[in-house]
Design a protein around this motif. Structure first.
Motif, PDB file in Angstrom:
ATOM      1  N   ASN A 164       0.806  -1.229   0.000  1.00  0.00           N
ATOM      2  CA  ASN A 164       0.000   0.000   0.000  1.00  0.00           C
ATOM      3  C   ASN A 164       0.836   1.274   0.000  1.00  0.00           C
ATOM      4  O   ASN A 164       0.485   2.264   0.650  1.00  0.00           O
ATOM      5  CB  ASN A 164      -0.959   0.011   1.197  1.00  0.00           C
ATOM      6  CG  ASN A 164      -1.973  -1.111   1.115  1.00  0.00           C
ATOM      7  OD1 ASN A 164      -2.379  -1.520   0.029  1.00  0.00           O
ATOM      8  ND2 ASN A 164      -2.379  -1.631   2.257  1.00  0.00           N
ATOM      9  N   THR A 175      -3.828   2.822   0.188  1.00  0.00           N
ATOM     10  CA  THR A 175      -4.221   1.689  -0.648  1.00  0.00           C
ATOM     11  C   THR A 175      -4.295   2.054  -2.123  1.00  0.00           C
ATOM     12  O   THR A 175      -4.172   1.178  -2.986  1.00  0.00           O
ATOM     13  CB  THR A 175      -5.581   1.124  -0.201  1.00  0.00           C
ATOM     14  OG1 THR A 175      -6.559   2.185  -0.238  1.00  0.00           O
ATOM     15  CG2 THR A 175      -5.504   0.557   1.209  1.00  0.00           C
ATOM     16  N   ARG A 211      -1.209   0.886  -4.089  1.00  0.00           N
ATOM     17  CA  ARG A 211      -0.823  -0.519  -3.994  1.00  0.00           C
ATOM     18  C   ARG A 211      -0.336  -1.070  -5.335  1.00  0.00           C
ATOM     19  O   ARG A 211      -0.634  -0.534  -6.394  1.00  0.00           O
ATOM     20  CB  ARG A 211      -1.990  -1.359  -3.471  1.00  0.00           C
ATOM     21  CG  ARG A 211      -3.212  -1.423  -4.378  1.00  0.00           C
ATOM     22  CD  ARG A 211      -4.367  -2.070  -3.608  1.00  0.00           C
ATOM     23  NE  ARG A 211      -5.576  -2.276  -4.377  1.00  0.00           N
ATOM     24  CZ  ARG A 211      -6.561  -1.399  -4.481  1.00  0.00           C
ATOM     25  NH1 ARG A 211      -6.453  -0.212  -3.892  1.00  0.00           N
ATOM     26  NH2 ARG A 211      -7.652  -1.683  -5.179  1.00  0.00           N
TER      27      ARG A 211
END
Length: 199
Positions: free
Chosen positions: A116, A124, A127
């Motif tokens: 992440n 996130t 990611r």
């Protein structure tokens, strides 16, 4: 990355990738690949530099994938609440470059061991991910990931491999950002590593 704007953009459709000004036709026989590797400005720029100029890449678009929110804006994606990743959609000629080559480049151009995040970019939305469009792509993605995990990244790969959900084109100012802004921000983890050939 850049200051935040909310602009309207259109989702990817089967027959064309829509820009703000005009749709871009996908040539007959072209294939799609979708990857996420942190800030999409650098990812798109590196693919264009490596596979552009008649090397097989027809187009590269930046946008959002992997979440459940419709019409996500950049500001919403940056909040981490939409589930989307900043990603790059590649339209390519499979007679000139292969999906395997695209994924090997993907694993060389970013740090696939950072969960992440990429460099200083955290969340996130940054990611590492491969979003496959068919069963063959999934098979290749899993095979390549296993090899690079064993041979290049020493068992530390955190890249997710998921079916491609709906693609949302990012706002127009993100498209080809580093071409338009050559001194703009580029994630420091985006550079081509000199790994040996996979066995």
């Amino acid at each position: 990355m850049a200051s935040l704007f909310n602009r309207v953009f259109r989702p990817f459709t089967t027959n064309s990738v829509t820009k703000m000004s005009a749709p871009v036709s996908i040539p007959e026989g072209a294939e799609r690949a979708t990857v996420a590797a942190g800030c999409f400005w650098g990812v798109e720029h590196m693919y264009r530099k490596h596979f552009g100029n008649n090397q097989g890449l027809y187009d590269a678009r930046v946008g959002y994938i992997g979440g459940d929110t419709s019409d996500p804006s950049y500001k919403a994606v940056c909040s981490g609440n939409t589930g989307h990743a900043e990603a790059t959609l590649l339209i390519y000629d499979p007679t000139k470059i292969t999906y395997t080559q695209i994924l090997e480049f993907f694993y060389k151009m970013h740090d696939a061991t950072q969960l992440n995040q990429q460099g200083p970019d955290r969340g996130t939305q940054y990611r590492s991910g491969i979003f496959y469009h068919n069963e063959e792509q999934e098979k290749i993605a899993r095979e390549i990931t296993q090899k690079v995990n064993e041979q290049w990244w020493k068992g530390k790969v955190v890249t997710e491999i998921l079916p491609a959900k709906k693609w949302w084109d990012a706002e127009d100012y993100h498209q080809e950002y580093l071409t338009k802004n050559p001194y703009g921000y580029e994630c420091p983890s985006h550079f081509l590593r000199t790994f040996p050939d996979l066995k």
